[in-house]
Design an enzyme around this catalytic site. Structure first.
Site, PDB file in Angstrom:
ATOM      1  N   GLU A 178      -9.869   6.386  22.573  1.00 45.21           N
ATOM      2  CA  GLU A 178      -9.324   7.162  23.703  1.00 45.21           C
ATOM      3  C   GLU A 178      -7.811   7.370  23.566  1.00 45.21           C
ATOM      4  O   GLU A 178      -7.066   6.401  23.359  1.00 45.21           O
ATOM      5  CB  GLU A 178      -9.626   6.403  24.998  1.00 45.21           C
ATOM      6  CG  GLU A 178      -9.210   7.131  26.273  1.00 45.21           C
ATOM      7  CD  GLU A 178      -9.579   6.343  27.530  1.00 45.21           C
ATOM      8  OE1 GLU A 178      -9.894   5.138  27.410  1.00 45.21           O
ATOM      9  OE2 GLU A 178      -9.561   6.940  28.619  1.00 45.21           O
TER      10      GLU A 178
ATOM     11  N   LYS B 180     -12.932  13.158  31.360  1.00 43.67           N
ATOM     12  CA  LYS B 180     -13.345  11.852  31.894  1.00 43.67           C
ATOM     13  C   LYS B 180     -13.581  11.923  33.404  1.00 43.67           C
ATOM     14  O   LYS B 180     -12.682  12.301  34.163  1.00 43.67           O
ATOM     15  CB  LYS B 180     -12.248  10.835  31.576  1.00 43.67           C
ATOM     16  CG  LYS B 180     -12.590   9.388  31.873  1.00 43.67           C
ATOM     17  CD  LYS B 180     -11.428   8.475  31.393  1.00 43.67           C
ATOM     18  CE  LYS B 180     -11.766   7.001  31.516  1.00 43.67           C
ATOM     19  NZ  LYS B 180     -10.659   6.160  30.975  1.00 43.67           N
TER      20      LYS B 180
ATOM     21  N   CYS C  40     -14.783   6.023  27.663  1.00 47.95           N
ATOM     22  CA  CYS C  40     -14.434   4.694  28.179  1.00 47.95           C
ATOM     23  C   CYS C  40     -15.247   4.316  29.431  1.00 47.95           C
ATOM     24  O   CYS C  40     -16.457   4.179  29.369  1.00 47.95           O
ATOM     25  CB  CYS C  40     -12.921   4.651  28.429  1.00 47.95           C
ATOM     26  SG  CYS C  40     -12.255   3.015  28.818  1.00 47.95           S
TER      27      CYS C  40
END
Lengths: 273, 273
Positions: free
Chosen positions: B41, B118, B152
Site C-alpha cells: 500500500e 479503498k 489493507c
C-alpha cells in the site's frame, strides 16, 4: 462465565444412550463449575439425516426435550442441545413443511430461553431430510453474556455470524457435525469468525462413526482476538473455556470492526452485483 | 500464472528510491517467470498518511504513474501499485473531495486495466488524510485469471471479499500496510477469506519503519483451501506463488459456498437488525 463443550460419539437413534452421555457430561461440567454445556448437532438422536427422516417418531420428541430440561435442572447448568423440530413448534418460519435442524438454549432451571433453526443446510442428504430455516439468529442475555446460536454449516458463512454480532452477541454457541477432512473449518474459519466479529465462538463436534459419517472431533473455542481458548483432539472429551466479556469489549474498542463496517455501501454493492 | 509479491521498506517521500526498489523487484520477478508483481500500500510514496497529505505534490503523481508504467513495460510484467488519487482521476465516486488511497493493476504493456479505491479507511490518521471510496471492487481477466483488488483494512471485512468473489474474482490482490502486532490478520483472516470465498488472496506488506509506523512484513498468499501458498518473515523479500484457477474451481465444486449463500435471506436480516 465458564463454558463447557461436549465432544462425543452419539449412537444413532439410541436416545437413552445419548441422553446418558449428555447427563454424565452435564454432571462433570457442573462439578467443575461450568455455567453452560454445549453439545453437538442432533446429538440426542445422532447425526443421520436420512435415518432420522425415515425412522424417528415425531411424537417422541417432546419427551426427549423434557428429559433434557430435567438434566439441566438436576445439574443446575445451562444446556444447548440440537434436535429436529417443526418450525411452528419453535415459533419460527421456514420455506416448507417438515423438520428443521434446530438448537435450543435452556437455562439452569431447564427453561428454553433461545431457539434457532439452521439456515444453511449442508449437502444433498440434509436437504432431502430437512427444510432450511430463514430467521436470523436471536440473542439472549445468559449469566450476563449476550449469547446466540448457529448450527454447523451456518458458521462457515460470515454473513450468519455478522447477523449475530450486529444483534449484540458476545458468545456464539455452535453445535456441529463436521465430517473428517474439513479440519480447516475449526482451525481457520472459526478463528476468523471470532476475530472479525469479535466474539467468543464455541464449536462442538461429534467424535467417531455415526451412520455413514466419520467425525474426528476437533471442537474448539475461539476468542475475540482469533486465538484458540480451547481445542480438542479427535476423541471424546469435555472442553472448558472462560468467556470474558471484558475481552470482547476490549477487542471491539481496539479495532472497531462492527462500527466501521459499511452496510449502507454493501447494500448498493448487492444490487449492482 | 506465476504471482510475485514484494515485501519491502519504503523511504517516505523518496519516490526515486521506492521506484528503484519496485524496478529491481520487477526485474527479478520477471526473470523468475512471474506474470505479475504485487507491491504494498502506498509504496511508491511511503506509508505516511499525514505527511503525504501535507507534503506530497499532486502534480508529481502523473509522472510517478508514467514511470511505474515504464517499469511494467520494460520488464514485461503486470504490476499492482498503490498511490493517492482523486476519485475523478480514476473514474470512481467518493464521499467528499480529496485523495483516496487507490490501487491500480497495469498489464505488461503498462496499460491500466483495473483501479480500486479503498472503502474502509483505518484509524484516525488515514481518515484525516484521505476520503473513503464507495465503489465495489471490480474484476478483470488478467492472463486468464479473473483478478480483483482490495486495499489493507478492506480485506479484514468479509463483506468486501464477498463483493469481489460474487463478481467472479479468482484472484484477489491486496496491497497493505499492516503495523506490527496484528499478525493474526495474515495468519487467520486472510486464510479464512481465501477459504470462505474460494479464491487466491495475496497480501503484500511493508517491512521496517516508515514515518511513525513499524511494519514487520508477514506477507502471504493463501489458496482457496485456506492453506498458505507462500509466507514471508519480517524482512524484505520477494514471494512467489502459482495461481491455479483449476484449484479455485475444484474448491467451488467441492463446497459451493458462493452458490449456497442466501443473499435474499440476509437482506431481510439487515432490515430487521
Amino acid at each position: 462465565m465458564l463454558l463447557s463443550v461436549l465432544q462425543a460419539n452419539a449412537d444413532v437413534l439410541n436416545v437413552e444412550a445419548n441422553l446418558r452421555t449428555i447427563d454424565e457430561a452435564a454432571g462433570q461440567a457442573s462439578q467443575a463449575g461450568a455455567d453452560i454445556l454445549l453439545t453437538p448437532e442432533l446429538f440426542p438422536v445422532g447425526y443421520a439425516p436420512q435415518r432420522l427422516a425415515a425412522e424417528l417418531d415425531p411424537a417422541a420428541l417432546p419427551g426427549v426435550r423434557q428429559r433434557l430440561a430435567g438434566i439441566a435442572r438436576r445439574h443446575r447448568i445451562g444446556l444447548v442441545y440440537s434436535l429436529p423440530a417443526t418450525p411452528e413448534k419453535l415459533g419460527g418460519s421456514s420455506e416448507g413443511n417438515g423438520w428443521q435442524i434446530t438448537a435450543t438454549l435452556l437455562d439452569a432451571d431447564g427453561v428454553p430461553v433461545l431457539h434457532y433453526g439452521k439456515v444453511h443446510l449442508f449437502g444433498a442428504e440434509e436437504r432431502a431430510a430437512f427444510v432450511p430455516a430463514q430467521d436470523p439468529p436471536g440473542v439472549v442475555e445468559f449469566n450476563g453474556v449476550r449469547t446466540s446460536l448457529l448450527i454447523c454449516y451456518d458458521v462457515e458463512f460470515p454473513e450468519a455470524v455478522r447477523a449475530a454480532a450486529t444483534r449484540g452477541a458476545e458468545l456464539l454457541l455452535v453445535p456441529t457435525a463436521l465430517s473428517a477432512g474439513f479440519e480447516s473449518v475449526p482451525q481457520v474459519i472459526i478463528r476468523s469468525r471470532a476475530l472479525e466479529s469479535q466474539l467468543v465462538v464455541a464449536y462442538a463436534n461429534h467424535s467417531g462413526r455415526e451412520d455413514v459419517y466419520d467425525f474426528e472431533g476437533g471442537s474448539v473455542v475461539a476468542g475475540p482476538d482469533g486465538s484458540l481458548l480451547a481445542a480438542a483432539g479427535q476423541g471424546p472429551t469435555l472442553l472448558f473455556a472462560e468467556v470474558a466479556t471484558d475481552a470482547v469489549r476490549a477487542a471491539r474498542d481496539d479495532v472497531p470492526y462492527l462500527r466501521e463496517r459499511r452496510p449502507e455501501v454493501y447494500r448498493t454493492w448487492e444490487s449492482s452485483a
